[in-house]
Design an enzyme around this catalytic site. Structure first.
Site, mmCIF file in Angstrom:
data_model
loop_
_atom_site.group_PDB
_atom_site.id
_atom_site.type_symbol
_atom_site.label_atom_id
_atom_site.label_comp_id
_atom_site.label_asym_id
_atom_site.label_seq_id
_atom_site.Cartn_x
_atom_site.Cartn_y
_atom_site.Cartn_z
ATOM 1 C CB CYS A 153 -0.989 -0.041 1.147
ATOM 2 S SG CYS A 153 -2.442 0.964 0.851
ATOM 3 C CG HIS A 175 -3.126 -3.152 4.174
ATOM 4 N ND1 HIS A 175 -1.937 -2.746 4.734
ATOM 5 C CD2 HIS A 175 -3.618 -2.085 3.485
ATOM 6 C CE1 HIS A 175 -1.731 -1.479 4.376
ATOM 7 N NE2 HIS A 175 -2.726 -1.070 3.645
#
Ligand code: GLN
Length: 268
Positions: free
Chosen positions: A94, A205
């Site tokens: 990310c 994630h």
């Protein structure tokens, strides 16, 4: 055998449990009798490309990216690029993924230069639409939040995403995989992540690696290969990992997400 793991910005960039990726690599190595040395590489620390085998970096808010981007480019950039060019493995999640591209334009419209390991750039959706993030609803309207499922060759990866940034791969770069559920890079082209040599960038994630043992072993093998040539990893009993993986994939594919409506993606 020994593997040196460089953990970038452990005290700043570790959102949504990304530290769990470090624990996963450490355990999957130690369960096979492979020694692991974890080197914390915080602001000011250089990256020695001859020493590090695997680099891990997690996610963070725009404010965290503002804190580390100068150090990433000026202090660590050369070492990281050389290590990756010479075959070191990397897993950038990310915010980390975004700063390994050419640049990240934040929600406030500020451009943070990146490493350029990935031939890609990222723009926060709020900067694209001019959305003011002054309410929960407006902040939520520009983010991709929820389970993300990705077709990765013959395998399926699953994780959790929460990002406002939209990443666009440039001509020469290769995505990690095809989105089966969720937003991925930009909710437009159906691709997720980016791969350059043994470096992987992703929006997964969760942390991602505990629920995707094949991806964890892929990174470990790539990291060991550079130092020891062709090595084999003993199989591990991944029953709990596989159960968690399969259950999350089934749930994510069974319920397409609410946020598509917010983004006006034409879902009635
Ligand atoms: N700040 C970045 C974004 O909003 C990355 C977020 C994250 O790492 N979860 O897109």
């Amino acid at each position: 055998m020994k593997l040196v793991l460089g953990y970038l910005y452990p005290s700043v960039m570790s959102q949504y449990g990304d530290r769990g990726n470090v624990l996963t690599v450490v355990n999957r190595c130690r369960w096979r009798g492979i020694d692991v040395e974890v080197e914390d590489l915080d602001v000011g620390d250089r990256v020695d490309p001859d020493c590090v085998d695997l680099l891990l970096v997690g996610g963070g808010a725009d404010a965290h990216q503002r804190l580390v981007h100068e150090d990433l480019v000026a202090v660590k950039g050369e070492g990281i690029r050389r290590a990756v060019d010479e075959g070191a493995a990397a897993f950038a999640v990310c915010a980390g993924y975004q700063l390994w591209g050419h640049y990240y334009r934040t929600a406030a419209g500020e451009e943070l230069p990146g490493l350029g390991v990935f031939d890609a750039h990222t723009v926060h959706r709020a900067a694209q639409t001019g959305t003011r993030l002054d309410t929960i609803a407006s902040a939520g309207s520009v983010r991709a939040v929820g389970n993300l499922v990705v077709e990765w060759g013959a395998h399926v990866l699953v994780g959790f995403e929460n990002h406002g940034g939209r990443t666009y791969l440039h001509g020469g770069s290769c995505p990690l995989g095809r989105v089966l559920a969720g937003g991925g890079n930009n909710s437009e082209d159906g691709w997720e992540g980016c791969v350059y040599n043994n470096a992987i960038g992703t929006y997964l994630h969760g942390p991602a690696l505990p629920k995707n043992p094949k991806l964890a072993d892929h990174l470990i093998l790539a990291a060991l290969h550079r130092r020891y040539g062709n090595v084999r990893l003993d199989p591990l009993d991944d029953v709990p990992e596989t159960a968690a993986h399969d259950r999350t994939v089934a749930r994510a594919l069974a319920r397409p997400r609410r946020w598509l409506r917010l983004w006006g993606q034409g879902v009635a």
